[in-house]
Design a protein around this motif. Structure first.
Motif, PDB file in Angstrom:
ATOM      1  N   VAL A 127       0.818  -1.225   0.000  1.00 20.41           N
ATOM      2  CA  VAL A 127       0.000   0.000   0.000  1.00 20.41           C
ATOM      3  C   VAL A 127       0.848   1.270   0.000  1.00 20.41           C
ATOM      4  CG1 VAL A 127      -1.989  -1.109   1.075  1.00 20.41           C
ATOM      5  CG2 VAL A 127      -0.302   0.045   2.501  1.00 20.41           C
ATOM      6  N   SER A 128       2.158   1.126   0.145  1.00 20.35           N
ATOM      7  CA  SER A 128       3.040   2.295   0.110  1.00 20.35           C
ATOM      8  C   SER A 128       3.408   2.609  -1.340  1.00 20.35           C
ATOM      9  CB  SER A 128       4.318   2.029   0.908  1.00 20.35           C
ATOM     10  OG  SER A 128       5.182   1.162   0.194  1.00 20.35           O
ATOM     11  N   SER A 129       4.056   3.739  -1.523  1.00 21.04           N
ATOM     12  CA  SER A 129       4.501   4.117  -2.866  1.00 21.04           C
ATOM     13  C   SER A 129       5.883   3.546  -3.173  1.00 21.04           C
ATOM     14  CB  SER A 129       4.537   5.639  -2.983  1.00 21.04           C
ATOM     15  OG  SER A 129       5.434   6.171  -2.031  1.00 21.04           O
ATOM     16  N   LEU A 130       6.440   2.741  -2.269  1.00 19.60           N
ATOM     17  CA  LEU A 130       7.803   2.233  -2.433  1.00 19.60           C
ATOM     18  C   LEU A 130       7.917   1.073  -3.418  1.00 19.60           C
ATOM     19  CD1 LEU A 130       8.902   2.302   1.310  1.00 19.60           C
ATOM     20  CD2 LEU A 130       9.461   3.957  -0.472  1.00 19.60           C
ATOM     21  N   GLY A 131       6.906   0.229  -3.471  1.00 26.85           N
ATOM     22  CA  GLY A 131       6.955  -0.918  -4.370  1.00 26.85           C
ATOM     23  C   GLY A 131       7.696  -2.112  -3.794  1.00 26.85           C
ATOM     24  N   SER A 132       8.850  -1.878  -3.189  1.00 23.70           N
ATOM     25  CA  SER A 132       9.654  -2.939  -2.581  1.00 23.70           C
ATOM     26  C   SER A 132      10.580  -2.321  -1.552  1.00 23.70           C
ATOM     27  CB  SER A 132      10.458  -3.662  -3.654  1.00 23.70           C
ATOM     28  OG  SER A 132      11.210  -4.707  -3.076  1.00 23.70           O
ATOM     29  N   LEU A 133      11.162  -3.159  -0.710  1.00 21.30           N
ATOM     30  CA  LEU A 133      12.158  -2.711   0.261  1.00 21.30           C
ATOM     31  C   LEU A 133      13.468  -3.409  -0.028  1.00 21.30           C
ATOM     32  CD1 LEU A 133      10.200  -2.816   3.647  1.00 21.30           C
ATOM     33  CD2 LEU A 133      10.652  -0.837   2.192  1.00 21.30           C
ATOM     34  N   ASN A 134      14.562  -2.671   0.150  1.00 17.86           N
ATOM     35  CA  ASN A 134      15.893  -3.228  -0.065  1.00 17.86           C
ATOM     36  C   ASN A 134      16.734  -3.046   1.190  1.00 17.86           C
ATOM     37  OD1 ASN A 134      15.526  -3.789  -2.957  1.00 17.86           O
ATOM     38  ND2 ASN A 134      15.417  -1.566  -3.115  1.00 17.86           N
ATOM     39  N   GLU A 135      17.576  -4.024   1.466  1.00 18.59           N
ATOM     40  CA  GLU A 135      18.460  -3.948   2.622  1.00 18.59           C
ATOM     41  C   GLU A 135      19.277  -2.658   2.571  1.00 18.59           C
ATOM     42  OE1 GLU A 135      22.234  -6.447   4.298  1.00 18.59           O
ATOM     43  OE2 GLU A 135      20.574  -7.577   3.435  1.00 18.59           O
ATOM     44  N   GLY A 136      19.321  -1.940   3.694  1.00 16.86           N
ATOM     45  CA  GLY A 136      20.062  -0.697   3.779  1.00 16.86           C
ATOM     46  C   GLY A 136      19.288   0.544   3.378  1.00 16.86           C
ATOM     47  N   GLN A 137      18.070   0.361   2.870  1.00 12.91           N
ATOM     48  CA  GLN A 137      17.237   1.487   2.439  1.00 12.91           C
ATOM     49  C   GLN A 137      16.741   2.284   3.646  1.00 12.91           C
ATOM     50  OE1 GLN A 137      13.884   0.135   0.175  1.00 12.91           O
ATOM     51  NE2 GLN A 137      13.150   2.191  -0.273  1.00 12.91           N
ATOM     52  N   LYS A 138      16.807   3.600   3.572  1.00 10.45           N
ATOM     53  CA  LYS A 138      16.321   4.481   4.641  1.00 10.45           C
ATOM     54  C   LYS A 138      14.844   4.768   4.379  1.00 10.45           C
ATOM     55  CE  LYS A 138      20.518   5.502   6.280  1.00 10.45           C
ATOM     56  NZ  LYS A 138      21.034   4.798   7.396  1.00 10.45           N
ATOM     57  N   ILE A 139      14.021   4.545   5.404  1.00 13.34           N
ATOM     58  CA  ILE A 139      12.593   4.795   5.263  1.00 13.34           C
ATOM     59  C   ILE A 139      12.044   5.466   6.518  1.00 13.34           C
ATOM     60  CG2 ILE A 139      12.188   2.888   3.654  1.00 13.34           C
ATOM     61  CD1 ILE A 139      10.998   1.334   5.984  1.00 13.34           C
ATOM     62  N   SER A 140      10.895   6.089   6.357  1.00  9.97           N
ATOM     63  CA  SER A 140      10.155   6.598   7.512  1.00  9.97           C
ATOM     64  C   SER A 140       8.887   5.760   7.622  1.00  9.97           C
ATOM     65  CB  SER A 140       9.847   8.087   7.358  1.00  9.97           C
ATOM     66  OG  SER A 140       9.060   8.324   6.229  1.00  9.97           O
ATOM     67  N   TYR A 141       8.385   5.647   8.834  1.00 12.65           N
ATOM     68  CA  TYR A 141       7.255   4.756   9.098  1.00 12.65           C
ATOM     69  C   TYR A 141       6.579   5.160  10.393  1.00 12.65           C
ATOM     70  CZ  TYR A 141      10.537   2.754  12.390  1.00 12.65           C
ATOM     71  OH  TYR A 141      11.441   2.598  13.417  1.00 12.65           O
ATOM     72  N   GLU A 142       5.404   4.610  10.594  1.00 11.80           N
ATOM     73  CA  GLU A 142       4.708   4.761  11.866  1.00 11.80           C
ATOM     74  C   GLU A 142       4.501   3.373  12.447  1.00 11.80           C
ATOM     75  OE1 GLU A 142       1.243   7.189  12.010  1.00 11.80           O
ATOM     76  OE2 GLU A 142       2.185   8.778  10.830  1.00 11.80           O
TER      77      GLU A 142
END
Length: 70
Positions: free
Chosen positions: A36-51
């Motif tokens: 449901v995010s606009s990211l599409g995927s997550l990668n190791e080492g990626q900086k993200i914000s979250y709740e």
């Protein structure tokens, strides 16, 4: 919103963990939050914000409202 770094994420298993920037225990992230995010995927080492959200049924915490961190 909290910020952190993707510690690891396995799209096949559908989950992973985020290491919070301010320390503390790692935060679980489920594939449904990524979808449901606009990211599409997550990668190791990626900086993200979250709740951090608490599931009403299980009471378990997980990351939601994922966004790319600046």
């Amino acid at each position: 919103m909290a910020t952190g770094t993707v510690k690891w994420y396995n799209p096949t298993k559908g989950y992973g963990f985020i290491e919070p920037a301010n320390g503390g225990k790692d935060v679980f992230v489920h594939a449904s939050a990524v979808e449901v995010s606009s990211l599409g995927s997550l990668n190791e080492g990626q900086k993200i914000s979250y709740e951090v959200e608490r599931d009403a049924r299980s009471g378990k915490e997980s990351a939601g409202r994922l966004q790319a961190a600046e």
